[in-house]
Design an enzyme around this catalytic site. Structure first.
Site, mmCIF file in Angstrom:
data_model
loop_
_atom_site.group_PDB
_atom_site.id
_atom_site.type_symbol
_atom_site.label_atom_id
_atom_site.label_comp_id
_atom_site.label_asym_id
_atom_site.label_seq_id
_atom_site.Cartn_x
_atom_site.Cartn_y
_atom_site.Cartn_z
ATOM 1 C CB CYS A 159 80.212 12.261 18.115
ATOM 2 S SG CYS A 159 82.209 11.911 18.371
ATOM 3 C CB CYS B 181 86.430 13.918 16.086
ATOM 4 S SG CYS B 181 85.449 12.313 16.918
ATOM 5 C CG ASN C 149 93.999 32.838 49.271
ATOM 6 O OD1 ASN C 149 95.102 33.678 49.057
ATOM 7 N ND2 ASN C 149 92.954 32.573 48.440
ATOM 8 C CD GLN D 220 87.058 27.754 41.403
ATOM 9 O OE1 GLN D 220 86.484 28.862 41.172
ATOM 10 N NE2 GLN D 220 87.901 27.712 42.854
ATOM 11 C CG ASN D 221 93.358 25.292 39.487
ATOM 12 O OD1 ASN D 221 92.725 26.472 39.534
ATOM 13 N ND2 ASN D 221 94.317 24.921 40.319
ATOM 14 C CG HIS E 297 85.913 26.150 36.009
ATOM 15 N ND1 HIS E 297 86.418 27.359 36.821
ATOM 16 C CD2 HIS E 297 84.759 26.376 36.200
ATOM 17 C CE1 HIS E 297 85.505 27.830 37.502
ATOM 18 N NE2 HIS E 297 84.343 27.124 37.299
HETATM 19 P P1 OAD Z 1 91.699 33.926 41.243
HETATM 20 O O1 OAD Z 1 92.584 34.486 40.376
HETATM 21 O O2 OAD Z 1 90.411 34.666 41.328
HETATM 22 O O3 OAD Z 1 92.226 33.914 42.727
HETATM 23 C C1 OAD Z 1 93.459 33.325 42.901
HETATM 24 C C2 OAD Z 1 93.576 33.182 44.525
HETATM 25 O O4 OAD Z 1 94.927 32.398 44.528
HETATM 26 C C3 OAD Z 1 93.581 34.453 45.190
HETATM 27 O O5 OAD Z 1 92.722 34.276 46.258
HETATM 28 C C4 OAD Z 1 95.048 34.367 45.639
HETATM 29 O O6 OAD Z 1 95.134 35.190 47.055
HETATM 30 C C5 OAD Z 1 95.397 32.877 45.801
HETATM 31 N N1 OAD Z 1 96.961 32.823 45.769
HETATM 32 C C6 OAD Z 1 97.778 33.376 44.844
HETATM 33 N N2 OAD Z 1 99.085 32.659 45.102
HETATM 34 C C7 OAD Z 1 98.764 31.727 46.086
HETATM 35 C C8 OAD Z 1 99.568 30.735 46.572
HETATM 36 N N3 OAD Z 1 100.899 30.570 46.450
HETATM 37 N N4 OAD Z 1 99.086 29.746 47.648
HETATM 38 C C9 OAD Z 1 97.638 29.925 47.786
HETATM 39 N N5 OAD Z 1 96.942 30.784 47.237
HETATM 40 C C10 OAD Z 1 97.331 31.584 46.548
HETATM 41 O O7 OAD Z 1 91.538 32.257 40.912
HETATM 42 P P2 OAD Z 1 90.348 31.631 40.872
HETATM 43 O O8 OAD Z 1 89.483 31.653 42.421
HETATM 44 O O9 OAD Z 1 90.609 29.921 40.703
HETATM 45 O O10 OAD Z 1 87.045 30.333 35.734
HETATM 46 O O11 OAD Z 1 89.226 31.892 39.904
HETATM 47 C C11 OAD Z 1 88.028 31.261 39.666
HETATM 48 C C12 OAD Z 1 87.714 31.132 38.162
HETATM 49 O O12 OAD Z 1 87.700 32.405 37.667
HETATM 50 C C13 OAD Z 1 88.745 30.137 37.135
HETATM 51 O O13 OAD Z 1 88.302 29.025 37.398
HETATM 52 C C14 OAD Z 1 88.381 30.888 35.937
HETATM 53 C C15 OAD Z 1 88.364 32.229 36.346
HETATM 54 O O14 OAD Z 1 87.614 33.233 35.512
HETATM 55 C C16 OAD Z 1 86.740 30.262 34.057
HETATM 56 O O15 OAD Z 1 87.479 30.663 33.634
HETATM 57 C C17 OAD Z 1 85.590 29.557 34.256
HETATM 58 ZN ZN ZN Z 2 83.319 13.014 16.987
#
Ligand code: OAD
Ligand code: ZN
Length: 269
Positions: free
Chosen positions: A137, A174, A238, A108-109, A126
């Site tokens: 285009c 572009c 996690n 998701q990163n 994402h």
């Molecule tokens: P979150 O911020 O919701 O969750 C981050 C997770 O990482 C939490 O569960 C933490 O406990 C964990 N964490 C923190 N430090 C860590 C470490 N050193 N090692 C392992 N885990 C650790 O982030 P996402 O789940 O990625 O989407 O969020 C999902 C989506 O929400 C993102 O892609 C973004 C956001 O809205 C969009 O913008 C479309």
């Molecule tokens: Zn273009």
């Protein structure tokens, strides 16, 4: 052997028996690279209200009415993205792929650190903030991370005032059709990228690593469940309280930057 060592060696044993392991990654995997997560203390959603910035329309509205605080956070993000290096967790995922243990990283990163850390088969549901997409285009361009950041920071620093029109001038043009390019990332309300590939990878996984994600944003959050339904073993890593926590078979309450290299050590030992 401590309980944690035992779980690490158990996770490694499961991975070494696996024929097609996959990983679903979230912001936690990049936390140790200095990129803040969304929902942890000090995370992005504590500093910005998603309702103000997470859809294109709301973002434009906020930029028109009240750009100040957004710009402040934006400068910080540029800084974090510029300084970020792949951490030991990214590198371990790259190693696992090289060793033939891990088939696919679904992430998701948007920070490109998986690729820089050595992973090759990456599904970025994402998008990628350093890839630009033409609004005319649709063509996509992979940009050099630091060159793009420098260009944007220089343009921001040269602005007399932050207005919507001055901010629009940040966009590259572009080469093919002359239209403005936008970052190729998924905003709320937009379709996730490479979804069929992500589902297929989840279905084909006999083990899925669930790494550093709170698992609240769909459809990405569904992928471990899809994998499990197809018979996969789930291994979650996690350290936080807002973890995915939906009955992983093995749960390691550790940072991915600690746990993944330890697993790789077992795999190569
Ligand atoms: P979150 O911020 O919701 O969750 C981050 C997770 O990482 C939490 O569960 C933490 O406990 C964990 N964490 C923190 N430090 C860590 C470490 N050193 N090692 C392992 N885990 C650790 O982030 P996402 O789940 O990625 O989407 O969020 C999902 C989506 O929400 C993102 O892609 C973004 C956001 O809205 C969009 O913008 C479309
Ligand atoms: Zn273009």
């Amino acid at each position: 052997m401590s309980k944690m060592d035992e779980q690490i060696s158990q996770a490694a044993a499961i991975l070494s028996r696996s024929a097609s392991a996959g990983a679903l990654c979230g912001a936690g995997v990049s936390a140790e690279s200095g990129v803040a997560t969304f929902r942890d203390a000090g995370g992005l959603w504590e500093r910005l209200d998603p309702a103000e910035v997470a859809t294109t329309e709301r973002l434009i509205h906020t930029l028109e009415t009240n750009p100040g605080r957004l710009i402040e956070v934006f400068f910080e993000l540029l800084d974090a993205f510029e300084k970020a290096e792949p951490n030991a967790g990214h590198v371990a995922l790259g190693r696992m792929e090289q060793m033939g243990v891990l088939k696919t990283v679904i992430t998701q990163n948007i920070d490109d650190l998986h690729r820089e850390g050595g992973s090759q088969n990456i599904i970025e549901v994402h998008g990628n903030v350093f890839r630009t997409r033409c609004l005319g285009c649709g063509s996509k361009v992979n940009n050099d991370r630091r060159a793009l950041i420098r260009e944007i920071r220089d343009k921001l620093n040269a602005m007399q005032e932050y207005s919507l029109s001055s901010l629009i001038s940040l966009a590259r043009t572009c080469q093919k059709c002359g239209s403005p390019m936008r970052p190729d990332v998924v905003m709320f309300g937009e379709s996730v990228q490479q979804l069929p590939e992500a589902y297929r990878a989840a279905q084909d996984s006999d083990v899925m690593l669930v790494l550093g994600t709170s698992g609240v944003v769909y459809p990405a959050a569904e992928l471990p469940l899809v994998a499990r339904k197809a018979g996969a073993t789930l291994i979650e890593i996690n350290p936080g309280e807002n973890s995915f926590a939906r009955g992983a078979d093995i749960y390691l309450p550790m940072k991915t930057g600690d746990a993944l290299p330890a697993i790789v050590e077992h795999l190569s030992g």
